[in-house]
Design a protein around this motif. Structure first.
Motif, PDB file in Angstrom:
ATOM      1  N   LEU A 243      -3.722 -22.780 -20.317  1.00  0.00           N
ATOM      2  CA  LEU A 243      -3.567 -22.300 -21.693  1.00  0.00           C
ATOM      3  C   LEU A 243      -3.771 -20.798 -21.778  1.00  0.00           C
ATOM      4  N   THR A 244      -2.849 -20.137 -22.451  1.00  0.00           N
ATOM      5  CA  THR A 244      -3.051 -18.753 -22.883  1.00  0.00           C
ATOM      6  C   THR A 244      -2.936 -18.747 -24.405  1.00  0.00           C
ATOM      7  N   GLU A 245      -4.013 -18.372 -25.072  1.00  0.00           N
ATOM      8  CA  GLU A 245      -4.046 -18.351 -26.538  1.00  0.00           C
ATOM      9  C   GLU A 245      -4.244 -16.914 -27.008  1.00  0.00           C
ATOM     10  N   ILE A 246      -3.310 -16.417 -27.815  1.00  0.00           N
ATOM     11  CA  ILE A 246      -3.352 -15.034 -28.284  1.00  0.00           C
ATOM     12  C   ILE A 246      -3.221 -15.031 -29.805  1.00  0.00           C
ATOM     13  N   ARG A 247      -4.191 -14.425 -30.469  1.00  0.00           N
ATOM     14  CA  ARG A 247      -4.118 -14.314 -31.929  1.00  0.00           C
ATOM     15  C   ARG A 247      -3.796 -12.873 -32.301  1.00  0.00           C
ATOM     16  N   TYR A 248      -2.725 -12.690 -33.065  1.00  0.00           N
ATOM     17  CA  TYR A 248      -2.275 -11.363 -33.477  1.00  0.00           C
ATOM     18  C   TYR A 248      -2.557 -11.130 -34.957  1.00  0.00           C
ATOM     19  N   GLN A 249      -2.916  -9.898 -35.289  1.00  0.00           N
ATOM     20  CA  GLN A 249      -2.918  -9.440 -36.676  1.00  0.00           C
ATOM     21  C   GLN A 249      -1.645  -8.646 -36.898  1.00  0.00           C
ATOM     22  N   MET A 250      -0.878  -9.059 -37.905  1.00  0.00           N
ATOM     23  CA  MET A 250       0.422  -8.446 -38.166  1.00  0.00           C
ATOM     24  C   MET A 250       0.319  -7.353 -39.227  1.00  0.00           C
ATOM     25  N   PRO A 251       1.179  -6.336 -39.160  1.00  0.00           N
ATOM     26  CA  PRO A 251       1.224  -5.328 -40.232  1.00  0.00           C
ATOM     27  C   PRO A 251       1.628  -5.971 -41.558  1.00  0.00           C
ATOM     28  N   GLU A 252       1.102  -5.445 -42.647  1.00  0.00           N
ATOM     29  CA  GLU A 252       1.418  -6.013 -43.962  1.00  0.00           C
ATOM     30  C   GLU A 252       2.864  -5.775 -44.368  1.00  0.00           C
ATOM     31  N   ARG A 253       3.547  -4.884 -43.659  1.00  0.00           N
ATOM     32  CA  ARG A 253       4.956  -4.652 -43.996  1.00  0.00           C
ATOM     33  C   ARG A 253       5.846  -5.831 -43.614  1.00  0.00           C
ATOM     34  N   TYR A 254       5.363  -6.667 -42.715  1.00  0.00           N
ATOM     35  CA  TYR A 254       6.147  -7.842 -42.346  1.00  0.00           C
ATOM     36  C   TYR A 254       5.956  -8.942 -43.389  1.00  0.00           C
ATOM     37  N   SER A 255       7.033  -9.658 -43.664  1.00  0.00           N
ATOM     38  CA  SER A 255       6.912 -10.892 -44.427  1.00  0.00           C
ATOM     39  C   SER A 255       6.701 -12.035 -43.442  1.00  0.00           C
ATOM     40  N   LEU A 256       6.146 -13.131 -43.925  1.00  0.00           N
ATOM     41  CA  LEU A 256       5.989 -14.298 -43.064  1.00  0.00           C
ATOM     42  C   LEU A 256       7.346 -14.812 -42.605  1.00  0.00           C
ATOM     43  N   PHE A 257       8.339 -14.676 -43.471  1.00  0.00           N
ATOM     44  CA  PHE A 257       9.693 -15.096 -43.093  1.00  0.00           C
ATOM     45  C   PHE A 257      10.182 -14.310 -41.878  1.00  0.00           C
ATOM     46  N   GLU A 258       9.953 -12.997 -41.885  1.00  0.00           N
ATOM     47  CA  GLU A 258      10.409 -12.174 -40.768  1.00  0.00           C
ATOM     48  C   GLU A 258       9.652 -12.514 -39.487  1.00  0.00           C
ATOM     49  N   ILE A 259       8.349 -12.746 -39.599  1.00  0.00           N
ATOM     50  CA  ILE A 259       7.549 -13.084 -38.425  1.00  0.00           C
ATOM     51  C   ILE A 259       8.045 -14.373 -37.789  1.00  0.00           C
ATOM     52  N   ASN A 260       8.164 -15.415 -38.592  1.00  0.00           N
ATOM     53  CA  ASN A 260       8.556 -16.710 -38.048  1.00  0.00           C
ATOM     54  C   ASN A 260      10.003 -16.737 -37.586  1.00  0.00           C
ATOM     55  N   SER A 261      10.856 -15.995 -38.276  1.00  0.00           N
ATOM     56  CA  SER A 261      12.255 -15.930 -37.849  1.00  0.00           C
ATOM     57  C   SER A 261      12.391 -15.240 -36.501  1.00  0.00           C
ATOM     58  N   ASN A 262      11.563 -14.227 -36.252  1.00  0.00           N
ATOM     59  CA  ASN A 262      11.626 -13.537 -34.969  1.00  0.00           C
ATOM     60  C   ASN A 262      11.119 -14.414 -33.824  1.00  0.00           C
ATOM     61  N   TYR A 263      10.078 -15.191 -34.063  1.00  0.00           N
ATOM     62  CA  TYR A 263       9.625 -16.109 -33.013  1.00  0.00           C
ATOM     63  C   TYR A 263      10.666 -17.200 -32.768  1.00  0.00           C
ATOM     64  N   ALA A 264      11.302 -17.671 -33.841  1.00  0.00           N
ATOM     65  CA  ALA A 264      12.358 -18.667 -33.665  1.00  0.00           C
ATOM     66  C   ALA A 264      13.529 -18.080 -32.880  1.00  0.00           C
ATOM     67  N   ALA A 265      13.860 -16.806 -33.152  1.00  0.00           N
ATOM     68  CA  ALA A 265      14.938 -16.149 -32.409  1.00  0.00           C
ATOM     69  C   ALA A 265      14.560 -15.979 -30.935  1.00  0.00           C
ATOM     70  N   ALA A 266      13.286 -15.670 -30.669  1.00  0.00           N
ATOM     71  CA  ALA A 266      12.836 -15.550 -29.278  1.00  0.00           C
ATOM     72  C   ALA A 266      12.953 -16.887 -28.560  1.00  0.00           C
ATOM     73  N   ALA A 267      12.596 -17.970 -29.253  1.00  0.00           N
ATOM     74  CA  ALA A 267      12.732 -19.299 -28.652  1.00  0.00           C
ATOM     75  C   ALA A 267      14.185 -19.630 -28.359  1.00  0.00           C
TER      76      ALA A 267
END
Length: 481
Positions: A243-267
């Motif tokens: 297991l590698t577990e990494i918790r990130y703090q995101m900039p407030e300029r990002y929306s949750l939609f943008e964050i999750n869409s980018n991880y989905a695009a990476a997948a």
């Protein structure tokens, strides 16, 4: 002239002149708790007829002034309204509608028509007037509502509206903007704020501007992942994995939609198979979801959460990764946790030490590396896989109760030297505590020592060498014979 027959409302403008809507009516004597509200431009409902719950409305728009105040109980409702009607008559106003008590129709329905500018109190008798006047620059409308609370006060609310064209030139535009290409927001690089000894996983990187607030690596553990949600029932699957577990703090300029869409695009780039996905309240209670995954983070808002689980197949073992993102009450991003799970089975050959090997090493060199004694990442917590090594070590020590030994911890050279020395000592102490607590080895037989990074057995320039340098050794003390 008696007080009750005085005209309590005066005009600020000359009665012979066209109406000036600013300050249409003067103050009432004995008025208390004055309130004033101005609105640059708004539509207003004027009642022009009432029949029970049915009302006829005239909608007018313009610049609005609303005044409200209270009068003592000695001012009856009829006196107050007659004063306003008298002044409207002097101004040659057209009274569009006038009603008192029952003739005003259903009080609840009237309240709905006049809200929010006028508050109708359905518990007490009320009166209403709507009028149209000629102003210097156009029509002016006035509506007056008052109700009397017997034994307490009379409440008066005045709305004056200047009928002006809607001001639509208040917002400036820059047509040159339409000719410009969209510019991406530049995120400040905050890698310097990462927690010590942390790094992005080689499989999936970070969003620009984010930084690591928690980092954990475990060589082999059981990881619960979410595979389904049915109401309050959270379905999980336990994966035996590195297991590698990494918790990130995101900039407030990002929306949750943008964050999750980018991880989905990476997948999608990895051609990963989506195993499960939920969003918002469909994920259920966020506190229960966090506990089901065994994550170390606070709950936030059920509405602003999203979970994604993916699977990658490879010959040497499948890899799963999941992303759990959270948002605060204002939808700004909170924690986003990425977990990468490399499926693996417990390898018995990790525990290479046995009683014969331990005897031989001590007799020949005076020391033995306790291979298979495993700790959680960056911690002095021993993993369950270490138990067979402790069994062998305890058996050996009981065979030689008169001998004394050092238990020496070692680390690689990553991180600060003082921290490495402290970690190595804490791990040595943890081994002694297990031996004295579980196996009743005398504490006088063992002494903990932390050597930090100073005695490597391999190069620290590669991961394989660093793994060999992270070890615990048993060292014979000749001065204890």
């Amino acid at each position: 002239m008696g007080q009750n027959t005085l005209i309590f409302v005066s005009l600020l403008a000359s009665l012979a002149s066209p109406v000036n809507a600013t300050g249409l009516f003067g103050p009432f004597p004995d008025a208390k708790y004055p309130e004033e509200k101005r609105i640059h431009f708004t539509p207003v409902n004027l009642i022009t007829a009432a029949d029970g719950k049915d009302f006829t409305l005239q909608v007018v728009s313009g610049r609005l002034t609303r005044n409200a105040f209270e009068l003592p109980d000695s001012y009856p409702l009829a006196l107050v309204m007659n004063n306003y009607l008298a002044q409207l008559k002097k101004l040659n106003a057209e009274v569009l509608f006038h009603c008192e008590t029952e003739s005003c129709g259903d009080g609840w329905a009237m309240r709905d028509q006049l809200a929010p500018l006028i508050t109708v109190d359905t518990s007490y008798p009320g009166a209403y007037v709507a009028a149209k006047l000629k102003g210097a620059d156009g029509d002016v409308y006035s509506s007056i509502y008052a109700f009397h609370r017997e034994g307490s006060y009379t409440k008066v609310q005045l709305v004056t509206l200047e009928g002006i064209p809607e001001p639509l030139g208040l917002v400036e535009v820059n047509s040159d903007f339409l000719q410009q290409a969209p510019e991406d927001l530049v995120m400040e690089d905050r890698r310097g704020d990462d927690v010590r000894s942390s790094a992005d996983h080689p499989l999936i990187g970070r969003m620009p501007g984010s930084y690591i607030t928690r980092y954990k690596q475990t060589n082999l553990t059981q990881v619960p992942v979410i595979t389904g949600i049915n109401g309050a029932d959270i379905q999980t699957q336990s994966l035996d994995a590195r297991l590698t577990e990494i918790r990130y703090q995101m900039p407030e300029r990002y929306s949750l939609f943008e964050i999750n869409s980018n991880y989905a695009a990476a997948a999608q780039k990895l051609a990963a198979e989506q195993v499960f996905h939920c969003k918002g309240t469909a994920c259920g209670d966020d506190d229960r979801l966090i506990k089901a995954m065994g994550l170390f983070q606070d709950d936030a808002e059920d509405k602003w959460q999203e979970y994604q689980l993916y699977k990658l197949s490879r010959p040497q073992g499948d890899v799963y990764f999941d992303i759990y993102s959270q948002g605060r009450y204002d939808a700004t991003p909170g924690d986003t946790t990425l977990r990468v799970m490399e499926l693996s089975a417990l390898k018995a050959d990790r525990v290479t030490i046995n009683l014969d090997a331990l005897n031989d090493a001590i007799s020949q060199t005076g020391r033995a590396t306790l291979d298979g004694l495993l700790f959680d990442f960056d911690s002095d917590r021993m993993l369950p896989e270490s138990q067979p090594v402790l069994d062998v070590l305890a058996t050996y020590l009981k065979q030689y109760p008169a001998k004394g030994f050092y238990v020496v911890g070692h680390t690689d050279d990553k991180g600060e030297r003082t921290y490495n020395q402290s970690l190595s000592l804490r791990r040595a102490d943890a081994v002694i505590k297990s031996l004295t607590g579980q196996y009743h080895i005398p504490a006088s037989q063992l002494t903990a020592h932390g050597n930090g990074e100073y005695s490597p057995v391999a190069s620290n320039e590669n991961a394989a060498g660093q793994a060999l340098n992270r070890r615990v050794e048993l060292v014979l003390r000749s001065d204890k014979d």
